[in-house]
Motif scaffolding. Structure first.
Motif, PDB file in Angstrom:
ATOM      1  N   ARG A   1      56.638  17.352  80.647  1.00 39.64           N
ATOM      2  CA  ARG A   1      57.878  17.349  79.884  1.00 39.64           C
ATOM      3  C   ARG A   1      57.686  16.640  78.551  1.00 39.64           C
ATOM      4  O   ARG A   1      58.243  17.036  77.527  1.00 39.64           O
ATOM      5  N   LEU A   2      56.872  15.576  78.548  1.00 42.65           N
ATOM      6  CA  LEU A   2      56.563  14.883  77.296  1.00 42.65           C
ATOM      7  C   LEU A   2      55.896  15.838  76.319  1.00 42.65           C
ATOM      8  O   LEU A   2      56.239  15.879  75.136  1.00 42.65           O
ATOM      9  N   ALA A   3      54.942  16.638  76.820  1.00 40.48           N
ATOM     10  CA  ALA A   3      54.253  17.594  75.959  1.00 40.48           C
ATOM     11  C   ALA A   3      55.236  18.581  75.355  1.00 40.48           C
ATOM     12  O   ALA A   3      55.134  18.950  74.178  1.00 40.48           O
ATOM     13  N   ALA A   4      56.214  19.020  76.145  1.00 41.00           N
ATOM     14  CA  ALA A   4      57.223  19.953  75.640  1.00 41.00           C
ATOM     15  C   ALA A   4      58.100  19.289  74.578  1.00 41.00           C
ATOM     16  O   ALA A   4      58.394  19.892  73.536  1.00 41.00           O
ATOM     17  N   CYS A   5      58.533  18.055  74.837  1.00 40.41           N
ATOM     18  CA  CYS A   5      59.320  17.319  73.835  1.00 40.41           C
ATOM     19  C   CYS A   5      58.525  17.139  72.548  1.00 40.41           C
ATOM     20  O   CYS A   5      59.068  17.275  71.441  1.00 40.41           O
ATOM     21  N   PHE A   6      57.239  16.820  72.687  1.00 36.70           N
ATOM     22  CA  PHE A   6      56.403  16.595  71.504  1.00 36.70           C
ATOM     23  C   PHE A   6      56.253  17.872  70.681  1.00 36.70           C
ATOM     24  O   PHE A   6      56.274  17.834  69.443  1.00 36.70           O
ATOM     25  N   MET A   7      56.089  19.005  71.345  1.00 38.37           N
ATOM     26  CA  MET A   7      55.967  20.250  70.611  1.00 38.37           C
ATOM     27  C   MET A   7      57.251  20.550  69.829  1.00 38.37           C
ATOM     28  O   MET A   7      57.207  20.979  68.674  1.00 38.37           O
ATOM     29  N   GLU A   8      58.400  20.315  70.460  1.00 33.25           N
ATOM     30  CA  GLU A   8      59.669  20.547  69.782  1.00 33.25           C
ATOM     31  C   GLU A   8      59.840  19.598  68.597  1.00 33.25           C
ATOM     32  O   GLU A   8      60.318  19.996  67.528  1.00 33.25           O
TER      33      GLU A   8
ATOM     34  N   ARG B   1      67.714  16.738  71.290  1.00 33.22           N
ATOM     35  CA  ARG B   1      68.344  18.054  71.286  1.00 33.22           C
ATOM     36  C   ARG B   1      68.570  18.550  72.714  1.00 33.22           C
ATOM     37  O   ARG B   1      69.694  18.865  73.099  1.00 33.22           O
ATOM     38  N   ARG B   2      67.518  18.580  73.508  1.00 31.44           N
ATOM     39  CA  ARG B   2      67.679  19.056  74.889  1.00 31.44           C
ATOM     40  C   ARG B   2      68.371  18.022  75.759  1.00 31.44           C
ATOM     41  O   ARG B   2      69.217  18.369  76.589  1.00 31.44           O
ATOM     42  N   TRP B   3      68.031  16.738  75.578  1.00 38.14           N
ATOM     43  CA  TRP B   3      68.465  15.725  76.551  1.00 38.14           C
ATOM     44  C   TRP B   3      69.766  15.028  76.181  1.00 38.14           C
ATOM     45  O   TRP B   3      70.179  14.099  76.852  1.00 38.14           O
ATOM     46  N   LEU B   4      70.432  15.503  75.135  1.00 42.73           N
ATOM     47  CA  LEU B   4      71.792  15.063  74.840  1.00 42.73           C
ATOM     48  C   LEU B   4      72.637  16.254  74.395  1.00 42.73           C
ATOM     49  O   LEU B   4      73.572  16.653  75.076  1.00 42.73           O
ATOM     50  N   PHE B   5      72.259  16.866  73.270  1.00 43.47           N
ATOM     51  CA  PHE B   5      73.107  17.913  72.702  1.00 43.47           C
ATOM     52  C   PHE B   5      73.310  19.078  73.676  1.00 43.47           C
ATOM     53  O   PHE B   5      74.432  19.566  73.849  1.00 43.47           O
ATOM     54  N   GLU B   6      72.224  19.536  74.291  1.00 45.58           N
ATOM     55  CA  GLU B   6      72.302  20.731  75.130  1.00 45.58           C
ATOM     56  C   GLU B   6      72.777  20.432  76.548  1.00 45.58           C
ATOM     57  O   GLU B   6      73.602  21.161  77.099  1.00 45.58           O
ATOM     58  N   CYS B   7      72.264  19.368  77.134  1.00 52.15           N
ATOM     59  CA  CYS B   7      72.588  19.121  78.542  1.00 52.15           C
ATOM     60  C   CYS B   7      73.917  18.389  78.705  1.00 52.15           C
ATOM     61  O   CYS B   7      74.491  18.382  79.792  1.00 52.15           O
TER      62      CYS B   7
ATOM     63  N   ALA C   1      67.284  18.729  86.243  1.00 49.64           N
ATOM     64  CA  ALA C   1      67.401  17.466  85.499  1.00 49.64           C
ATOM     65  C   ALA C   1      68.529  17.542  84.474  1.00 49.64           C
ATOM     66  O   ALA C   1      69.282  16.584  84.270  1.00 49.64           O
ATOM     67  N   GLU C   2      68.664  18.696  83.837  1.00 45.11           N
ATOM     68  CA  GLU C   2      69.715  18.861  82.831  1.00 45.11           C
ATOM     69  C   GLU C   2      71.113  18.796  83.448  1.00 45.11           C
ATOM     70  O   GLU C   2      72.088  18.483  82.754  1.00 45.11           O
ATOM     71  N   LYS C   3      71.231  19.065  84.729  1.00 49.16           N
ATOM     72  CA  LYS C   3      72.519  18.972  85.421  1.00 49.16           C
ATOM     73  C   LYS C   3      72.758  17.564  85.978  1.00 49.16           C
ATOM     74  O   LYS C   3      73.888  17.072  85.975  1.00 49.16           O
ATOM     75  N   ILE C   4      71.687  16.935  86.474  1.00 50.37           N
ATOM     76  CA  ILE C   4      71.838  15.662  87.174  1.00 50.37           C
ATOM     77  C   ILE C   4      71.947  14.483  86.218  1.00 50.37           C
ATOM     78  O   ILE C   4      72.788  13.584  86.402  1.00 50.37           O
ATOM     79  N   MET C   5      71.126  14.458  85.178  1.00 44.12           N
ATOM     80  CA  MET C   5      71.084  13.271  84.313  1.00 44.12           C
ATOM     81  C   MET C   5      72.411  12.959  83.630  1.00 44.12           C
ATOM     82  O   MET C   5      72.818  11.793  83.561  1.00 44.12           O
TER      83      MET C   5
END
Length: 806
Positions: free
Chosen positions: A124-131, A467-473, A631-635
């Protein structure tokens, strides 16, 4: 850098979506099913992305930009549609266009497969880093493997984890583009021949072909689109016609099956020699293809191989791609005629290495006979590298003990190739991923290498993309923040600090709590539908979702859950805080104790959830098949974030950052990035317990007696004995006997040592929960002060300090 949408075809209108549905999917509007609309939406959006993608690539070439190449065995990218819509700012436009056809965007987003390209935090870190690279306008490629079946799909059968193949590619993937021109031959085995002129030729016994499959990675506001390049494998000759015509139909396909096995499964079990060989073959396969591709591109654009460090930055994400050091040396020496010393200088100036663990078993080493049999030329190069490194160590007056620790070849016991030492010596930068982890690297696993290269280790604390871990989820929380402090935080997460001015505003705190409750109600509805479990959204949601491993101490949480269960039953007159304990995570298929911990969680849940004596005060849920989507639903629904690893064993963590960003309070040890989170949010807004890393090391060194601790702690002893005696496993009373005996006998992960402190911390959480205004204030302080943990900040540090691209 990216251009505006220029073509009328690029507008995501209802007409455009219908056109794509008809001409690309081949469906009439009235016959189309949800998956048809999903594909049509992706294809329509993809056309806009392609324009930006090509512009980004052309501009990098025109500018002669230095490029970053991020090599990782995992990229846990999750679903991509919502991510792309949000980053391009067209979510509402597409939602409205689909609604014209009676289609709900939220519904089709839910059926997009979750790409099975990773397991946990590393991927997941690798995905965040790419974004973040794309969002910061840094030209970058991610390199990995296109796993057909990924990690595995986890089902729970009678409380036990059962592994099934993940079938995310069963119906194709509209996001990806095969690049047939980017194909490379990958060799294994064979022999190495030296020529009279000093040239060396490796003649592999087996050769297969790696072919690139590209996925666009869209940055925030569409600023840049970078490339995630994943490798798939095929045999040079997919079928041996002579064998097929002779009647050996299965044998005729053996080479193709052998090639495809490399890209089938992430982390095949390596408890057998065959499993170890497959793991090493996988790592070399993707490393070799990536290095060949990188060098080919550099020579194509810049001609001179000697300028490689000026135009290329290769980042190894953990030890899995460490063989890339030897592979780059091979390509430079055998392919471009450089001598050993010059190739070594170029390699070291080009490569950087991120370490993610202090666990010796995770640093990877390979039996020397296996490594030499599969990669004979690389074995020669490793020996040559080792000779240079050890001679350098001698010039620095390193002692024999230090030289043995520095050596790439483990000489004590079974001779093995130490991949972490290869990565360390072959890199100009070696970074840890949290301040404590980096210091422990210097003191423990790399102590002697650090003494030899004192300027090489540096820290780059992990981050997550907001973006993914606040705005989207968490759109409800995002909307409230925008209303309260404006939009500046959407481009600079550290602007969330403006929320501090509202932390003592009771009305604002109540609005934050209302958003949280809505998220909890949504999760409760989801779990009721999918698991037939009913939860109370007004209870405290206490969450531990992550890979199942003993050092992460799900067992500590479960033992305390049993103790709490006993206390609620014994003292019903007390004012207990209603709790929902939510667990989730996968155990490696061959990790017996981790799988047993999953079974224990489910056994406890079955007993507790059916007991009327707890009166709804305690619920336990194990959510199967934990992934990015879950994770996007639970967090966003979590009140309490469990970050309770044994101090000194978690490199950083990123779940801790995501939970805090969504307004959960952390209960945790002073481990990994918990320490830095504490420093940012304030000690009053986090719940810290347990031994420090130094105290853990001291206890282990001076003799630790867990039996005495258990016998002196009434609650702990009762809970352990209840589990061991079969209270929660009446069908098999001895099921947990050995697991609990381990706590008495050695308890390497300090469950007993930290139990009383953990229990006291949990009761302090109960007291905090009763003060709802105080709880809301702490939640706001967490949201406001974790903007520093954005992956944009992390990538900015990599770019400036390591890669030299900003």
């Amino acid at each position: 850098m990216a251009t505006a949408f220029s073509s009328s075809q690029s507008k995501l209108t209802p007409e455009r979506l219908l056109e794509v549905l008809v001409h690309r999917i081949g469906k009439d509007e009235h016959a189309a099913l949800p998956h048809d609309w999903l594909a049509a939406t992706i294809y329509a959006l993809r056309d806009d992305i392609i324009e930006r993608w090509m512009t980004s690539s052309r501009q990098a070439v025109a500018d002669g930009s230095k490029r970053v190449y991020y090599l990782s065995l995992e990229f846990l990218i999750g679903r991509l549609l919502r991510d792309a819509l949000a980053n391009l700012g067209v979510n509402e436009e597409v939602k409205a266009s689909l609604a014209e056809h009676g289609v709900d965007l939220d519904m089709i987003e839910e059926i997009e497969p979750d790409a099975a390209l990773g397991n946990g935090g590393l991927g997941r870190l690798a995905a965040c880093f790419m974004e973040s690279c794309a969002s910061l306008d840094i030209p970058a490629y991610g390199y990995g493997i296109r796993y057909v079946n990924g990690m595995f799909r986890q089902r729970i059968a009678d409380g036990w984890q059962v592994e099934y193949p993940e079938t995310w590619l069963a119906h194709g993937n509209p996001w990806e583009f095969e690049r047939r021109e980017s194909s490379y031959r990958i060799g294994f085995g064979g022999e190495v021949n030296g020529e009279a002129d000093g040239a060396v030729e490796w003649k592999p016994a087996e050769t297969l072909v790696a072919t690139a499959v590209d996925t666009p990675v869209v940055g925030w506001r569409g600023k840049r689109v970078n490339t995630l390049r994943l490798w798939t494998a095929r045999a040079v000759d997919p079928i041996r016609l002579d064998a097929f015509n002779a009647g050996d139909h299965a044998g005729a396909l053996a080479d193709q099956v052998r090639a495809e096995s490399l890209v089938r499964v992430l982390y095949p079990a390596d408890s057998t020699p065959a499993g170890q060989e497959l793991r090493l073959r996988q790592e070399y396969f993707f490393s070799s293809a990536s290095i060949q591709d990188i060098v080919r591109r550099h020579v194509q654009y810049f001609k001179d191989i000697r300028t490689l460090p000026d135009k290329v930055a290769i980042q190894l994400n953990d030890t899995h791609p460490a063989v890339s050091v030897a592979e780059l040396m091979r390509v430079l020496m055998d392919g471009h005629g450089l001598d050993l010393e010059e190739a070594w200088d170029i390699t070291r100036r080009t490569v950087a290495y991120t370490n993610h663990t202090l666990l010796p078993e995770a640093l990877e080493s390979w039996p020397l006979p296996l490594f030499e049999r599969l990669l004979p030329r690389h074995m020669q190069i490793v020996y040559a590298i080792n000779a240079m490194v050890l001679r350098e160590a001698r010039t620095k007056n390193m002692g024999d003990g230090a030289i043995a620790a520095i050596s790439i070849i483990e000489e004590s016991g079974e001779r093995r190739v130490r991949m972490a030492n290869l990565a360390f010596t072959g890199a100009h930068s070696v970074n840890g991923v949290a301040a404590l982890h980096t210091e422990l690297m210097k003191q423990t696993v790399f102590a002697d290498l650090h003494a030899m290269f004192p300027d090489r280790i540096n820290n780059k604390t992990n981050g997550v993309t907001p973006r993914r871990w606040l705005f989207e989820c968490n759109p409800g929380l995002t909307a409230l923040i925008r209303e309260s402090i404006g939009d500046a935080f959407m481009d600079d997460a550290e602007k969330l600090a403006d929320l501090n001015a509202l932390a003592d505003d009771k009305a604002f705190g109540e609005r934050i709590a209302a958003v949280k409750r809505a998220n909890k109600a949504a999760l409760s509805d989801y779990l009721r539908h999918h698991m037939n479990v009913r939860l109370n959204p007004d209870a405290l949601f206490d969450v531990q979702i992550k890979r199942i491993h003993e050092y992460k101490r799900q067992l500590l949480n479960l033992v305390e859950t049993v103790a709490l269960y006993d206390q609620i039953r014994s003292h019903p007159e007390r004012d207990w805080t209603p709790r929902v304990k939510i667990f989730g995570g996968k155990a490696a298929p061959s990790y017996h104790n981790a799988k047993l911990i999953i079974k224990l969680a489910n056994d406890i849940a079955r007993r507790v959830n059916s007991d009327p004596s707890v009166g709804g005060l305690l619920k336990v849920v194990f959510v199967p098949n934990y992934n990015v989507t879950l994770a996007e639903k639970i967090m966003p629904a979590a009140d309490l974030s469990e970050q309770i690893s044994t101090a000194g064993m978690e490199a950083s963590g990123t779940g801790n950052m995501k939970f805090a960003l969504n307004g959960a309070l952390t209960i945790g040890t002073l481990d990994g990035a918990n320490i830095e989170i504490k420093d940012h949010v304030g000690y009053d807004n986090i719940v810290i317990f347990g031994l420090t890393a130094e105290e853990v090391a001291e206890r282990r060194a001076n003799g630790y007696a867990p039996r005495e601790i258990i016998e002196e702690s009434r609650e702990l002893q009762q809970a352990v004995n209840a589990i061991a005696s079969g209270v929660f496993s009446p069908d098999d009373p001895d099921r947990y006997k050995d697991l609990m005996a381990g706590l008495y006998d050695h308890d390497w992960f300090m469950v007993a040592a930290d139990f009383d402190s953990y229990t006291a911390a949990q009761r302090s959480v109960d007291a905090r929960w009763q003060d709802r205004a105080g709880w809301n204030r702490s939640a706001i302080r967490n949201i406001a002060n974790v903007g520093w943990f954005s992956s944009d900040r992390t990538i900015g540090e990599y770019a400036r300090d390591i890669w030299g691209v900003m």
